[in-house]
Motif scaffolding. Structure first.
Motif, PDB file in Angstrom:
ATOM      1  N   SER A   1      43.195  -1.631  78.277  1.00  0.00           N
ATOM      2  CA  SER A   1      42.414  -2.077  77.127  1.00  0.00           C
ATOM      3  C   SER A   1      41.727  -0.884  76.472  1.00  0.00           C
ATOM      4  CB  SER A   1      41.369  -3.109  77.551  1.00  0.00           C
ATOM      5  OG  SER A   1      40.485  -3.392  76.472  1.00  0.00           O
ATOM      6  N   THR A   2      41.792  -0.823  75.163  1.00  0.00           N
ATOM      7  CA  THR A   2      41.121   0.251  74.421  1.00  0.00           C
ATOM      8  C   THR A   2      39.823  -0.220  73.775  1.00  0.00           C
ATOM      9  OG1 THR A   2      42.452  -0.247  72.457  1.00  0.00           O
ATOM     10  CG2 THR A   2      43.279   1.467  73.948  1.00  0.00           C
ATOM     11  N   CYS A   3      39.355  -1.397  74.160  1.00  0.00           N
ATOM     12  CA  CYS A   3      38.101  -1.903  73.598  1.00  0.00           C
ATOM     13  C   CYS A   3      36.925  -1.386  74.431  1.00  0.00           C
ATOM     14  CB  CYS A   3      38.094  -3.431  73.579  1.00  0.00           C
ATOM     15  SG  CYS A   3      36.589  -4.116  72.847  1.00  0.00           S
ATOM     16  N   TRP A   4      36.255  -0.377  73.907  1.00  0.00           N
ATOM     17  CA  TRP A   4      35.100   0.216  74.569  1.00  0.00           C
ATOM     18  C   TRP A   4      33.811  -0.123  73.815  1.00  0.00           C
ATOM     19  CZ3 TRP A   4      35.408   5.422  77.450  1.00  0.00           C
ATOM     20  CH2 TRP A   4      36.576   5.484  78.228  1.00  0.00           C
ATOM     21  N   ASP A   5      33.809  -1.173  73.026  1.00  0.00           N
ATOM     22  CA  ASP A   5      32.677  -1.482  72.157  1.00  0.00           C
ATOM     23  C   ASP A   5      31.362  -1.602  72.926  1.00  0.00           C
ATOM     24  OD1 ASP A   5      34.542  -1.477  70.172  1.00  0.00           O
ATOM     25  OD2 ASP A   5      34.492  -3.629  69.779  1.00  0.00           O
ATOM     26  N   ALA A   6      31.356  -2.380  74.006  1.00  0.00           N
ATOM     27  CA  ALA A   6      30.123  -2.584  74.765  1.00  0.00           C
ATOM     28  C   ALA A   6      29.651  -1.270  75.385  1.00  0.00           C
ATOM     29  CB  ALA A   6      30.345  -3.631  75.856  1.00  0.00           C
ATOM     30  N   PHE A   7      30.593  -0.478  75.889  1.00  0.00           N
ATOM     31  CA  PHE A   7      30.275   0.822  76.479  1.00  0.00           C
ATOM     32  C   PHE A   7      29.625   1.733  75.440  1.00  0.00           C
ATOM     33  CE2 PHE A   7      31.593   5.173  77.650  1.00  0.00           C
ATOM     34  CZ  PHE A   7      31.146   5.244  78.959  1.00  0.00           C
ATOM     35  N   ILE A   8      30.199   1.755  74.247  1.00  0.00           N
ATOM     36  CA  ILE A   8      29.683   2.602  73.166  1.00  0.00           C
ATOM     37  C   ILE A   8      28.315   2.115  72.705  1.00  0.00           C
ATOM     38  CG2 ILE A   8      30.096   3.366  70.799  1.00  0.00           C
ATOM     39  CD1 ILE A   8      33.126   3.055  71.422  1.00  0.00           C
ATOM     40  N   ASP A   9      28.182   0.796  72.551  1.00  0.00           N
ATOM     41  CA  ASP A   9      26.911   0.225  72.075  1.00  0.00           C
ATOM     42  C   ASP A   9      25.752   0.525  73.028  1.00  0.00           C
ATOM     43  OD1 ASP A   9      28.226  -0.748  69.887  1.00  0.00           O
ATOM     44  OD2 ASP A   9      28.408  -2.800  70.653  1.00  0.00           O
ATOM     45  N   ASN A  10      26.065   0.730  74.308  1.00  0.00           N
ATOM     46  CA  ASN A  10      25.043   1.032  75.299  1.00  0.00           C
ATOM     47  C   ASN A  10      24.868   2.534  75.519  1.00  0.00           C
ATOM     48  OD1 ASN A  10      23.878  -1.531  76.808  1.00  0.00           O
ATOM     49  ND2 ASN A  10      26.039  -1.967  76.399  1.00  0.00           N
TER      50      ASN A  10
ATOM     51  N   TYR B   1      44.590   7.937  75.965  1.00  0.00           N
ATOM     52  CA  TYR B   1      43.546   8.593  75.173  1.00  0.00           C
ATOM     53  C   TYR B   1      43.903   8.580  73.693  1.00  0.00           C
ATOM     54  CZ  TYR B   1      39.874  11.916  73.948  1.00  0.00           C
ATOM     55  OH  TYR B   1      38.768  12.513  73.394  1.00  0.00           O
ATOM     56  N   GLU B   2      45.176   8.789  73.394  1.00  0.00           N
ATOM     57  CA  GLU B   2      45.617   8.732  72.000  1.00  0.00           C
ATOM     58  C   GLU B   2      45.438   7.328  71.434  1.00  0.00           C
ATOM     59  OE1 GLU B   2      46.065  11.091  70.160  1.00  0.00           O
ATOM     60  OE2 GLU B   2      47.134  12.753  71.078  1.00  0.00           O
ATOM     61  N   ALA B   3      45.619   6.324  72.280  1.00  0.00           N
ATOM     62  CA  ALA B   3      45.390   4.943  71.831  1.00  0.00           C
ATOM     63  C   ALA B   3      43.920   4.714  71.516  1.00  0.00           C
ATOM     64  CB  ALA B   3      45.874   3.962  72.898  1.00  0.00           C
ATOM     65  N   LEU B   4      43.028   5.311  72.314  1.00  0.00           N
ATOM     66  CA  LEU B   4      41.596   5.254  72.000  1.00  0.00           C
ATOM     67  C   LEU B   4      41.317   5.884  70.640  1.00  0.00           C
ATOM     68  CD1 LEU B   4      39.535   6.189  75.206  1.00  0.00           C
ATOM     69  CD2 LEU B   4      39.596   3.988  74.027  1.00  0.00           C
ATOM     70  N   CYS B   5      41.943   7.033  70.399  1.00  0.00           N
ATOM     71  CA  CYS B   5      41.744   7.728  69.122  1.00  0.00           C
ATOM     72  C   CYS B   5      42.292   6.915  67.955  1.00  0.00           C
ATOM     73  CB  CYS B   5      42.405   9.111  69.167  1.00  0.00           C
ATOM     74  SG  CYS B   5      41.628  10.265  70.323  1.00  0.00           S
ATOM     75  N   ASP B   6      43.340   6.181  68.196  1.00  0.00           N
ATOM     76  CA  ASP B   6      43.893   5.322  67.145  1.00  0.00           C
ATOM     77  C   ASP B   6      42.927   4.193  66.815  1.00  0.00           C
ATOM     78  OD1 ASP B   6      46.184   6.838  66.968  1.00  0.00           O
ATOM     79  OD2 ASP B   6      47.367   5.531  68.278  1.00  0.00           O
ATOM     80  N   ARG B   7      42.234   3.697  67.827  1.00  0.00           N
ATOM     81  CA  ARG B   7      41.316   2.572  67.611  1.00  0.00           C
ATOM     82  C   ARG B   7      40.017   3.019  66.953  1.00  0.00           C
ATOM     83  NH1 ARG B   7      40.654  -2.603  70.559  1.00  0.00           N
ATOM     84  NH2 ARG B   7      38.616  -3.427  69.990  1.00  0.00           N
ATOM     85  N   TYR B   8      39.453   4.139  67.428  1.00  0.00           N
ATOM     86  CA  TYR B   8      38.127   4.550  66.967  1.00  0.00           C
ATOM     87  C   TYR B   8      38.155   5.784  66.074  1.00  0.00           C
ATOM     88  CZ  TYR B   8      36.446   1.350  70.572  1.00  0.00           C
ATOM     89  OH  TYR B   8      36.183   0.236  71.343  1.00  0.00           O
ATOM     90  N   ASP B   9      39.287   6.384  65.874  1.00  0.00           N
ATOM     91  CA  ASP B   9      39.577   7.667  65.239  1.00  0.00           C
ATOM     92  C   ASP B   9      39.146   8.794  66.173  1.00  0.00           C
ATOM     93  OD1 ASP B   9      37.116   9.151  64.400  1.00  0.00           O
ATOM     94  OD2 ASP B   9      36.837   7.539  62.953  1.00  0.00           O
TER      95      ASP B   9
ATOM     96  N   THR C   1      35.962   9.098  68.894  1.00  0.00           N
ATOM     97  CA  THR C   1      36.330   9.043  70.315  1.00  0.00           C
ATOM     98  C   THR C   1      35.781  10.241  71.069  1.00  0.00           C
ATOM     99  OG1 THR C   1      38.366   7.813  69.834  1.00  0.00           O
ATOM    100  CG2 THR C   1      38.250   8.948  71.958  1.00  0.00           C
ATOM    101  N   GLN C   2      35.872  11.424  70.467  1.00  0.00           N
ATOM    102  CA  GLN C   2      35.367  12.624  71.125  1.00  0.00           C
ATOM    103  C   GLN C   2      33.844  12.618  71.239  1.00  0.00           C
ATOM    104  OE1 GLN C   2      37.137  15.813  68.837  1.00  0.00           O
ATOM    105  NE2 GLN C   2      39.051  15.693  69.975  1.00  0.00           N
ATOM    106  N   GLY C   3      33.207  11.687  70.535  1.00  0.00           N
ATOM    107  CA  GLY C   3      31.764  11.548  70.644  1.00  0.00           C
ATOM    108  C   GLY C   3      31.323  10.718  71.831  1.00  0.00           C
TER     109      GLY C   3
END
Length: 220
Positions: free
Chosen positions: A91-100, A124-132, A136-138
């Motif tokens: 899963s590339t959904c890291w929304d909750a992780f990022i929000d916290n 990792y490339e899939a993460l970059c595709d989802r969040y740019d 992602t590097q942030g």
């Protein structure tokens, strides 16, 4: 050196180095280890085969005494899908992780004999595709370690990754390149430059055992 590998539907190329320039491709000790991970048809006495047997018997069939030599995957598609759902962290959904305010450091050895480094790169490339890539590097940095295997390999890398992560979370110091060191007693003076993906260390001259002899580069 370009490493060709099989992707989902076609051959792709991963630009980079499997080992640090200036390092030998293998030594006798590592050859012995690799021989323990046989992929020969019918081989059932290697570490890799043992892992596969455990997955099939315990996770797929849920029977520790199951004889995997009689396993027919076509007859157990639902069971395989159930096991895959448990094993695949895709899963590339890291929304909750990022929000916290979460931060993550990922690393993978290019010499890993059990889990392909290319699968981690693709994730990792899939993460970059989802969040740019910039976003992602942030919150997540990936480091590929040339020569580092599945806890074994040409390199026995040691680095203060926990301290690096703590500084990122608590002080806002986003990590860039990291200087790692060799943990084997007979090579303690060796250093390794770990670069955040997609950069990788290129040898520019000098002692190949020192991180200062490498620089970050995107120039393949």
């Amino acid at each position: 050196m370009d490493i060709s590998f099989l992707g989902n539907d076609e051959f792709e190329e991963y630009p980079g180095y499997a080992v640090f320039q200036g390092e030998p491709l293998r030594d006798d000790e590592d050859l012995f280890v690799l021989n323990g991970l046989s992929s020969a048809p019918g081989a059932r006495d290697s570490d890799a085969a043992g892992f596969g047997e455990a997955v099939i018997s315990r996770m797929v069939m849920r029977d520790a005494g199951f004889d995997v030599r009689g396993f027919d995957p076509e007859e157990h598609v639902p069971e395989l899908r159930r096991a895959s759902d448990l094993l695949d962290a895709d899963s590339t959904c890291w929304d909750a992780f990022i929000d916290n305010g979460g931060k993550a450091l990922m690393y993978h050895g290019t010499y890993d004999q059990l889990i392909s480094v290319n699968s981690t790169v693709q994730y990792y490339e899939a993460l970059c595709d989802r969040y740019d890539r910039e976003e992602t590097q942030g919150f997540c940095r990936l480091y590929l370690v040339p020569g580092f295997g599945h806890s074994i390999g040409l390199v026995d890398m040691g680095a203060d990754l926990l301290g690096t992560l703590d500084a990122w979370v608590c002080e806002g110091e986003r990590p860039e390149s990291i200087v790692a060191h060799e943990r084997r007693y007979d090579r303690e003076d060796r250093e390794y430059l770990l670069c955040p993906f997609p950069w990788y260390p290129r040898y520019v001259g000098g002692n190949p055992a020192k991180a200062s002899s490498y620089k970050e580069t995107l120039d393949h």
